[in-house]
Structure formats: structure tokens, C-alpha cells
Design an enzyme around this catalytic site. Structure first.
Site, PDB file in Angstrom:
ATOM      1  N   SER A 192       0.859  -1.182   0.000  1.00 45.58           N
ATOM      2  CA  SER A 192       0.000   0.000   0.000  1.00 45.58           C
ATOM      3  C   SER A 192       0.892   1.228   0.000  1.00 45.58           C
ATOM      4  CB  SER A 192      -0.889   0.004   1.250  1.00 45.58           C
ATOM      5  OG  SER A 192      -1.590   1.229   1.386  1.00 45.58           O
TER       6      SER A 192
ATOM      7  N   TYR B  92      -2.162  -0.618  10.447  1.00 50.24           N
ATOM      8  CA  TYR B  92      -2.149  -0.872   9.009  1.00 50.24           C
ATOM      9  C   TYR B  92      -0.858  -0.360   8.380  1.00 50.24           C
ATOM     10  CZ  TYR B  92      -3.816  -1.092   4.179  1.00 50.24           C
ATOM     11  OH  TYR B  92      -3.960  -1.380   2.851  1.00 50.24           O
TER      12      TYR B  92
END
Length: 268
Positions: free
Chosen positions: A151, A164
Site C-alpha cells: 500500500s 495498518y
């Protein structure tokens, strides 16, 4: 100086894709199948795996699958064995896509949330990769591809997303280290780093921000899109397109990289 010849992909390589019943994973499975690869899909829910396999087979693609919890070592061992058995061939392409969101104010993050995000997003990548290298046959031939879905949060911090971001930063680091390690074998290792992509997980993220900010999900989406130079979310198919390209022979010199698909959101 001797220049090594570029090794060619095996005919119709077997690709194992985790988290493959929705969003980016489903788009990747469909893209790889359309390229002629034999695809083995995985997700936690057996019913969803069966539905996905049936749908993709109906499109004329060579797809099989099994349910597995990629956080669990024994389940991972069974998954890799099933993928090899399904086609009677080694796994030549591994796409570590399974993941989850997770965050909030750091002071309020529970041990359970933290560990589950790390187990799902990071530890599963290690477990699958190790198993495919040890028993899946990847690396036995002078050609292979490992592609980890990271990501842009793996390169920059995300507000209210410490677990995350931490997990995805670690995936990027793991990718770069393993890419250097496996380079002499002909197996490339890369991370694809989506930004905001319109998926079911993205909808959950917008819902979470809306609750924290006491506003609407539409307002959240407007604020997020305003940060993207292209002014829109990426699509799962756009992310899958880069994954698919990395499986080609033309991508043989790309390894140990973390490549963005984000509409300009991340610039490093």
C-alpha cells in the site's frame, strides 16, 4: 563480463492468489487467468471460494481454489499442497493479497486488533512465501514471481491507521530484502502499492473515518479524493494490470521494488 540470459516463464504457470474472492484479489485472479495462467484462489470462506471458482470458470478461465486462514501455519501448508495437487505442477507465481484494514486512535487500539492486523497483513506474507519456497516448488526452476500487495501506507503514515501502516511498511521491507536474496535464482519479488482503490475494504475505511469525524461517508470520500492528483480512486483492475505485467518476461529486470498504483497520491 558475462551477461546472463533472461529465463522464460514456464508454459501456463500456476499462480496462487490469496484474498481472491473480492476487490483487488479477484481482479488479479481474473487478470492472471485471462493471461493463460492456471490460477488457484484462496480466501477464508469456503462458500465464497466456491462461488469465485465457479464464476471464473464460467468465463473460460483455468481456476481452482480452497478456503484457508493464511494467518495459520498449518492452514498455509495445506493450501500450498492443494495448489500443487490441483494442477500437478509447482507454484511459479505467488500473489500475497490477503489483508485487512484496522486502526483508530492509537491509545485505544487493543492488543487483539494490533496482532490481527499484523498477522493478516504481514505474518501471512512470510508464512505463504516460506511455504511456497519450501514445498510449493517456487525457486526450483530459474523463473518465478512473488508479488506482495502492500500500500502507499507502506511508504507514508496514514492518519488513524498505525497498525495498518506498520504492517504495510514491513511488507515493503520484506519484499526488498527477499528480492535481493532471490535475485540469483531468477525469481523476482516486488510489492504493488495501491492508494485509494474502490473495494469493499475502502468502503469500510470510509465508514470508519465517518464515525470518528462524525460526518457522512460522502464527505469522507470527497476529502480523500481531494488528496489524489487524478481526483479519483483507482480501480481493482488497474492494480491487477500492474500485477499481471510483473508476471511477464518483459518484467524480468524488475525486482526488490515497491511500485505505486495511486493516481499520484504517493510520489516515492
Amino acid at each position: 563480463m558475462t551477461v546472463k540470459a533472461m529465463d522464460k516463464a514456464p508454459e501456463r504457470p500456476v499462480a496462487l492468489v490469496t484474498g481472491a474472492t473480492s476487490g483487488i484479489g479477484l481482479a488479479v485472479a481474473r487478470d492472471l487467468g485471462a493471461r493463460g495462467h492456471r490460477v488457484f484462489v484462496c480466501a477464508r470462506t469456503e462458500a465464497k471460494v466456491k462461488e469465485t471458482v465457479a464464476d471464473l470458470q464460467a468465463e473460460g478461465l483455468s481456476v481452482e481454489g480452497a478456503a484457508a486462514d493464511v494467518r495459520d501455519r498449518a492452514a498455509v501448508e495445506g493450501l500450498v499442497a492443494a495448489a500443487v495437487a490441483a494442477y500437478g505442477a509447482p507454484v511459479s507465481i505467488l500473489v500475497n493479497n490477503a489483508g485487512r484494514s484496522g486502526g483508530g486512535a492509537t491509545a485505544g487500539i487493543t492488543d487483539e486488533l494490533w496482532h490481527d492486523v499484523i498477522d493478516t497483513n504481514l505474518n501471512s506474507v512470510f508464512l505463504l512465501t516460506r511455504e511456497v519456497l519450501n514445498s510449493g516448488g517456487l525457486g526450483a526452476e530459474p523463473w518465478g514471481r512473488i508479488i506482495n500487495i502492500a500500500s502507499t501506507a507502506g511508504k507514508q503514515g496514514v492518519l488513524l491507521g498505525a497498525p495498518y501502516s506498520a504492517s504495510k511498511h514491513a511488507v515493503v521491507g520484506f519484499t526488498k530484502a527477499l528480492g535481493k536474496e532471490l535475485a540469483p535464482t531468477g525469481t523476482t519479488v516486488n510489492a504493488v502499492c495501491p492508494g485509494y482503490v474502490e473495494t469493499p475494504m475502502a468502503a469500510r475505511v470510509r465508514s470508519g473515518y465517518a464515525q470518528v469525524w462524525d460526518t457522512t461517508e460522502d464527505y469522507v470520500q470527497e476529502q480523500l479524493e481531494a488528496k489524489i492528483p487524478l481526483g479519483r480512486y483507482s480501480t481493482p483492475e488497474e492494480v491487477a494490470g500492474l500485477v499481471g505485467y510483473l508476471t511477464t518476461d518483459l518484467a524480468a529486470s524488475i525486482t526488490a521494488q515497491a511500485l505505486n498504483v495511486c493516481g499520484g497520491l504517493g510520489q516515492f
